[in-house]
Write an enzyme that holds these catalytic residues in place. Structure first.
Site, short mmCIF file in Angstrom:
data_model
loop_
_atom_site.label_atom_id
_atom_site.label_comp_id
_atom_site.label_asym_id
_atom_site.label_seq_id
_atom_site.Cartn_x
_atom_site.Cartn_y
_atom_site.Cartn_z
N ASP A 12 0.88 -1.18 0.00
CA ASP A 12 0.00 0.00 0.00
C ASP A 12 0.91 1.22 0.00
O ASP A 12 2.13 1.10 0.14
CB ASP A 12 -0.89 -0.01 1.26
CG ASP A 12 -1.78 1.22 1.32
OD1 ASP A 12 -2.39 1.57 0.29
OD2 ASP A 12 -1.86 1.87 2.39
N SER A 13 0.31 2.40 -0.12
CA SER A 13 1.10 3.62 -0.07
C SER A 13 1.61 3.91 1.34
O SER A 13 2.50 4.74 1.51
CB SER A 13 0.25 4.81 -0.55
OG SER A 13 -0.87 4.93 0.28
N TYR A 44 -1.01 8.36 -2.54
CA TYR A 44 -1.12 8.07 -3.98
C TYR A 44 -2.38 8.71 -4.58
O TYR A 44 -2.43 9.00 -5.77
CB TYR A 44 -1.24 6.55 -4.20
CG TYR A 44 0.02 5.73 -4.09
CD1 TYR A 44 1.22 6.25 -3.60
CD2 TYR A 44 0.00 4.39 -4.47
CE1 TYR A 44 2.35 5.45 -3.50
CE2 TYR A 44 1.12 3.59 -4.38
CZ TYR A 44 2.31 4.12 -3.89
OH TYR A 44 3.42 3.33 -3.80
N GLY A 45 -3.40 8.86 -3.74
CA GLY A 45 -4.75 9.11 -4.22
C GLY A 45 -5.00 10.42 -4.93
O GLY A 45 -6.04 10.60 -5.55
N CYS A 75 -4.64 -1.59 -1.62
CA CYS A 75 -4.73 -0.16 -1.87
C CYS A 75 -5.87 0.04 -2.87
O CYS A 75 -5.80 -0.47 -4.00
CB CYS A 75 -3.41 0.32 -2.44
SG CYS A 75 -3.43 2.05 -2.95
N THR A 77 -6.67 2.70 -4.37
CA THR A 77 -6.24 3.56 -5.48
C THR A 77 -5.54 2.74 -6.56
O THR A 77 -5.87 2.85 -7.75
CB THR A 77 -5.31 4.67 -4.93
OG1 THR A 77 -5.99 5.35 -3.89
CG2 THR A 77 -4.90 5.63 -6.01
N GLU A 153 -2.34 8.96 8.42
CA GLU A 153 -0.87 8.87 8.41
C GLU A 153 -0.25 9.71 9.53
O GLU A 153 0.86 9.46 9.96
CB GLU A 153 -0.30 9.29 7.05
CG GLU A 153 -0.55 8.28 5.93
CD GLU A 153 0.30 6.99 6.04
OE1 GLU A 153 1.43 7.05 6.53
OE2 GLU A 153 -0.21 5.93 5.63
N CYS A 187 -11.00 2.94 0.49
CA CYS A 187 -9.57 3.16 0.64
C CYS A 187 -9.15 2.37 1.88
O CYS A 187 -9.82 2.42 2.91
CB CYS A 187 -9.29 4.65 0.85
SG CYS A 187 -7.62 5.01 1.42
N THR A 188 -8.04 1.65 1.77
CA THR A 188 -7.66 0.76 2.87
C THR A 188 -7.18 1.51 4.12
O THR A 188 -7.02 0.91 5.18
CB THR A 188 -6.57 -0.23 2.41
OG1 THR A 188 -5.48 0.51 1.84
CG2 THR A 188 -7.12 -1.20 1.39
N HIS A 189 -6.96 2.82 3.98
CA HIS A 189 -6.65 3.61 5.19
C HIS A 189 -7.90 3.80 6.07
O HIS A 189 -7.78 4.04 7.27
CB HIS A 189 -6.13 5.00 4.82
CG HIS A 189 -4.66 5.04 4.49
ND1 HIS A 189 -4.14 4.50 3.36
CD2 HIS A 189 -3.62 5.60 5.16
CE1 HIS A 189 -2.82 4.72 3.34
NE2 HIS A 189 -2.49 5.38 4.42
N1 DGL Z 1 -4.67 3.19 1.12
C1 DGL Z 1 -4.73 3.57 -0.22
C2 DGL Z 1 -6.04 3.34 -0.87
O1 DGL Z 1 -6.65 2.37 -0.52
C3 DGL Z 1 -3.94 4.74 -0.68
C4 DGL Z 1 -4.32 6.06 -0.22
C5 DGL Z 1 -3.40 7.12 -0.73
O2 DGL Z 1 -2.18 6.91 -0.70
O3 DGL Z 1 -3.90 8.17 -1.14
O4 DGL Z 1 -6.50 4.06 -1.71
#
Ligand code: DGL
Length: 272
Positions: A12-13, A44-45, A75, A77, A153, A187-189
């Site tokens: 993931d990011s 990344y998003g 992730c 994204t 984060e 989003c996995t965050h």
């Molecule tokens: N956790 C990621 C996702 O599921 C990435 C979020 C990001 O880096 O913007 O989209």
């Protein structure tokens, strides 16, 4: 090493993919896991498609250098933007979109589903397309939440925190008016914000966490390919990041309820 004893690779990011790791530890406790969080380049998003694809390929190359037997793009994204990543690599691969959409389609009772995710994910309409392929009658409402990843984060996840609460309300309140009964955390965050999101949406809305759905799908994938770990020893875990491990170690340790201090290694992802 015997193929079956090789680790599962997850990337993931940043911290988000740990929501899949946590569920993998529950569903497949014997499996070894190598995790890469691209903390030096998160988020990344809000980046272009080309940049996201380039980063994803480097993340995959890094995991392949650890002889992983399967790769999970944990992730939303990457899963949404680099859709054909799996076709380009030599081991079984899954993203999070398809397993999560299946779980949401099963969960909804009124057919009204909300999707929250990064800007790149929402602009790709990946979840909406997947849901409407499953059932064209489903009504899907999408909302990007660009401030969620920086919040997570930086350790802002406490539902009592006024900043967390205001940001969550700002992005998700309209989903209540739209009468969704199910919301995909696209989003996995976002599972790290589950309590805060649940507090705003209330207990009538089911939150679908991509971690669980993806872990269950990975178990199926390993079985299909005859790749389940052969011996009964406990799984071993290693974590890699592309920036300093300090913040990651603290947050990840809390989230996984494991002490991973001194178990996180910094690497230079540009070499892959
Ligand atoms: N956790 C990621 C996702 O599921 C990435 C979020 C990001 O880096 O913007 O989209």
């Amino acid at each position: 090493m015997d193929n079956n004893n090789m680790p599962i690779g997850v990337f993931d990011s940043g911290l988000g993919g740990l929501s899949a790791v946590k569920e993998l530890m529950n569903v497949l406790p014997k499996e070894n896991i190598v995790y890469f969080g691209d903390t030096g380049r998160v988020p990344y998003g809000n980046r272009s498609r080309d940049t996201i694809k380039k980063y994803a390929q480097q993340d995959v190359n890094f995991l392949l250098s650890h002889n992983v037997k399967v790769i999970i793009a944990a992730c939303g994204t990457v899963s949404s933007v680099a859709k054909n990543l799996g076709e380009l690599i030599s081991v079984p691969f899954t993203g999070v979109v398809s397993p999560t959409a299946q779980a949401a389609a099963k969960a909804t009772k009124n057919g009204r589903i909300g999707v929250i995710g990064t800007t790149a994910t929402i602009n790709s309409h990946s979840y909406k397309q997947e849901l409407q392929n499953i059932d064209p009658q489903l009504q899907v409402f999408e909302r990007d939440c660009p401030l969620f990843v920086p919040l997570v984060e930086n350790g802002f996840t406490d539902p009592q925190d006024i900043i967390v609460r205001s940001v969550v309300e700002h992005y998700t309140k309209e989903l209540i008016e739209l009468q969704v009964d199910t919301v995909i955390l696209g989003c996995t965050h976002y599972p790290l914000l589950t309590d805060a999101i649940a507090k705003v949406l209330g207990d009538k809305v089911t939150l679908i966490d991509s971690g669980r759905a993806t872990a269950l799908y990975t178990a199926k994938l390993l079985k299909e390919h005859g790749l389940q770990k052969a011996d009964d020893s406990e799984g071993e875990y290693s974590f890699y990041v592309s920036d300093t491990p300090d913040n990651f170690e603290t947050m990840a340790g809390m989230f996984l309820s494991k002490d991973i201090r001194h178990k996180v290694t910094q690497i230079d992802i540009e070499e892959y």
